[in-house]
Design a protein around this motif. Structure first.
Motif, mmCIF file in Angstrom:
data_model
loop_
_atom_site.group_PDB
_atom_site.id
_atom_site.type_symbol
_atom_site.label_atom_id
_atom_site.label_comp_id
_atom_site.label_asym_id
_atom_site.label_seq_id
_atom_site.Cartn_x
_atom_site.Cartn_y
_atom_site.Cartn_z
ATOM 1 N N MET A 1 8.446 -11.009 -0.592
ATOM 2 C CA MET A 1 8.066 -9.655 -0.167
ATOM 3 C C MET A 1 6.573 -9.637 0.165
ATOM 4 O O MET A 1 5.760 -10.193 -0.549
ATOM 5 C CB MET A 1 8.379 -8.657 -1.293
ATOM 6 C CG MET A 1 8.242 -7.213 -0.867
ATOM 7 S SD MET A 1 8.796 -6.075 -2.163
ATOM 8 C CE MET A 1 10.529 -6.478 -2.218
ATOM 9 N N SER A 2 6.223 -8.998 1.267
ATOM 10 C CA SER A 2 4.862 -9.123 1.781
ATOM 11 C C SER A 2 4.021 -7.894 1.527
ATOM 12 O O SER A 2 4.459 -6.784 1.722
ATOM 13 C CB SER A 2 4.927 -9.376 3.294
ATOM 14 O OG SER A 2 5.618 -8.343 3.952
ATOM 15 N N GLY A 3 2.789 -8.131 1.055
ATOM 16 C CA GLY A 3 1.732 -7.128 1.077
ATOM 17 C C GLY A 3 1.981 -5.824 0.345
ATOM 18 O O GLY A 3 2.977 -5.622 -0.328
ATOM 19 N N ARG A 4 1.004 -4.934 0.530
ATOM 20 C CA ARG A 4 1.069 -3.600 -0.054
ATOM 21 C C ARG A 4 1.901 -2.684 0.831
ATOM 22 O O ARG A 4 2.040 -2.888 2.026
ATOM 23 C CB ARG A 4 -0.336 -3.033 -0.190
ATOM 24 C CG ARG A 4 -1.230 -3.766 -1.171
ATOM 25 C CD ARG A 4 -2.617 -3.131 -1.178
ATOM 26 N NE ARG A 4 -2.548 -1.693 -1.433
ATOM 27 C CZ ARG A 4 -3.592 -0.877 -1.316
ATOM 28 N NH1 ARG A 4 -4.756 -1.343 -0.899
ATOM 29 N NH2 ARG A 4 -3.463 0.400 -1.594
ATOM 30 N N LEU A 5 2.410 -1.632 0.210
ATOM 31 C CA LEU A 5 3.122 -0.626 0.982
ATOM 32 C C LEU A 5 2.128 0.177 1.819
ATOM 33 O O LEU A 5 0.984 0.383 1.406
ATOM 34 C CB LEU A 5 3.882 0.313 0.047
ATOM 35 C CG LEU A 5 5.050 -0.309 -0.723
ATOM 36 C CD1 LEU A 5 5.626 0.698 -1.706
ATOM 37 C CD2 LEU A 5 6.124 -0.794 0.226
ATOM 38 N N PRO A 6 2.530 0.649 2.991
ATOM 39 C CA PRO A 6 1.611 1.395 3.860
ATOM 40 C C PRO A 6 1.214 2.741 3.266
ATOM 41 O O PRO A 6 1.946 3.339 2.460
ATOM 42 C CB PRO A 6 2.415 1.575 5.147
ATOM 43 C CG PRO A 6 3.835 1.418 4.742
ATOM 44 C CD PRO A 6 3.850 0.443 3.610
ATOM 45 N N SER A 7 0.057 3.232 3.691
ATOM 46 C CA SER A 7 -0.454 4.507 3.171
ATOM 47 C C SER A 7 0.462 5.676 3.505
ATOM 48 O O SER A 7 0.487 6.672 2.785
ATOM 49 C CB SER A 7 -1.858 4.770 3.732
ATOM 50 O OG SER A 7 -1.821 4.846 5.155
ATOM 51 N N THR A 8 1.225 5.554 4.594
ATOM 52 C CA THR A 8 2.157 6.618 4.971
ATOM 53 C C THR A 8 3.154 6.913 3.856
ATOM 54 O O THR A 8 3.517 8.073 3.615
ATOM 55 C CB THR A 8 2.917 6.222 6.254
ATOM 56 O OG1 THR A 8 1.989 6.060 7.314
ATOM 57 C CG2 THR A 8 3.944 7.276 6.639
#
Length: 390
Positions: A1-8
């Motif tokens: 699973m990649s990266g942080r969740l988006p700010s949206t």
């Protein structure tokens, strides 16, 4: 699973948190107001609660279609959130008229119907496919913080000011209005095209020709037919467990607390083990909830078991179904596709509320719940065969 969740995801989570405080204040207040204050029958309550659930149905499709057609999901969602906010000020004017109350509830739910698919589309379009379960889990967890705070605020207001409707709805409006401001200010719109997309109603309906999409829509509708409203779960639980009536507005807190604790980890787990499998498991937990409603004089132990299973049911189903569908519905039809599945589910749940209200009026509570348990088992078997055959 990649990266942080988006700010949206977090911005929309904040909007849902504030809006759910507003909505759940009303949800917690309605059983007390309609059954114990206005003395409505179970049939009347079932009709109103069914309307509260089902008024979203067709408008989910409209909201999703307009969102895809214009490529402006944020604007469509904003209209829906604003419409629901305004109804909180109108509700006290309905008085004791069940017709007027039904009308206000219909408008409130219309706002929810319009905003739901565009909001979920905003989340899914901003998130990478391998993180959809986690994204919807985090969003639903933040939403559930509002579901926890709403009933508690209602309980405190009723304890301090009595059962008058005015204070509950004024405070509810304030939270809804703040949610609209947050959406307008902080939510970014993911727009793949500069021009409005050429989405047609025929293209949206064409999704039903896709085997995977059709399976999800049929299964969600079938299981929706055996999912009674939260209000009925809480009313029946309060009566069979023999806990005080004054505790009734607090029962949603139990469901919300478990939902809050489980939503994010269940979402991440669903990304790994399968979103559809998790959706099915959630309805097995719903069966546990219904079986607990058959335990007479269970007291607070039965209440704890029922609310735990009920909260886990929502954690395994609410955002997971949208994460599952969001993984294969085309981006240009994302809101329409999600809305189609949600519409079948909403119409089915509206039907179940009306039918269950009639059942409670015509038979004992134990017989009505027993019938519900049997039908849910049949539906689970049918859905299992549907998935296998697909």
């Amino acid at each position: 699973m990649s990266g942080r969740l988006p700010s949206t995801v977090f911005a929309l989570g904040t909007v849902s948190l504030l809006t759910d405080i507003s909505a759940e204040m009303v949800t917690a207040f309605l059983p007390v107001y309609l059954i114990y204050t206005l003395q409505l029958s179970y049939v009347q309550f079932g009709l109103l609660d069914g309307l509260y659930t089902g008024a979203t149905a067709v408008l989910r499709l409209i909201g999703g279609f307009v969102s895809d057609r214009t490529s402006r999901p944020k604007l469509v969602a904003l209209f829906g959130y604003g419409l629901s906010a305004v109804t909180k000020l109108v509700f006290p004017m309905a008085g004791a008229s069940s017709v007027a109350i039904g009308g206000v509830l219909a408008v409130d739910r219309a706002g929810k119907g319009i905003r739901t698919a565009p909001r979920d589309a905003l989340i899914s379009l901003a998130t990478s496919p391998d993180q959809l379960g986690a994204a919807f889990g985090v969003h639903r967890a933040m939403d559930t913080v509002g579901a926890l705070c709403g009933p508690l605020l209602t309980f405190l207001i009723l304890a301090q000011l009595g059962s008058a409707a005015g204070p509950v709805f004024v405070v509810s409006f304030c939270f809804a209005a703040i949610g609209v401001v947050v959406l307008l200010t902080f939510v970014r719109e993911h727009r793949a095209k500069a021009k409005p997309s050429k989405v047609s109603l025929r293209a949206g309906l064409g999704l039903l020709r896709d085997r995977k999409f059709r399976r999800a829509a049929i299964a969600a509708t079938l299981l929706g037919l055996v999912t009674i409203s939260d209000a009925f779960v809480f009313v029946v639980l309060q009566k069979v467990s023999d806990i005080p009536v004054g505790v009734l507005p607090l029962l949603p807190l139990g469901t919300a607390a478990m939902f809050l604790l489980a939503a994010a980890p269940v979402g991440r787990l669903a990304d790994r083990v399968g979103r559809w499998r998790m959706f099915f498991i959630g309805h097995v937990l719903l069966l546990v909830t219904y079986v607990t409603l058959l335990v007479p004089h269970g007291g607070f132990v039965a209440v704890a078991v029922a609310l735990t299973a009920h909260g886990l049911f929502y954690a395994c189903t609410d955002g997971i179904l949208m994460a599952y569908a969001g993984g294969f519905v085309p981006a240009e039809l994302r809101a329409t596709g999600l809305a189609t599945i949600q519409t079948g589910q909403a119409l089915a749940r509206m039907t179940s509320s009306i039918v269950f209200g009639v059942m409670l009026a015509g038979m004992t509570m134990a017989v009505a719940v027993s019938a519900l348990v049997v039908v849910l088992v049949v539906a689970l078997v049918a859905v299992a065969f549907l998935v296998r055959s697909s």
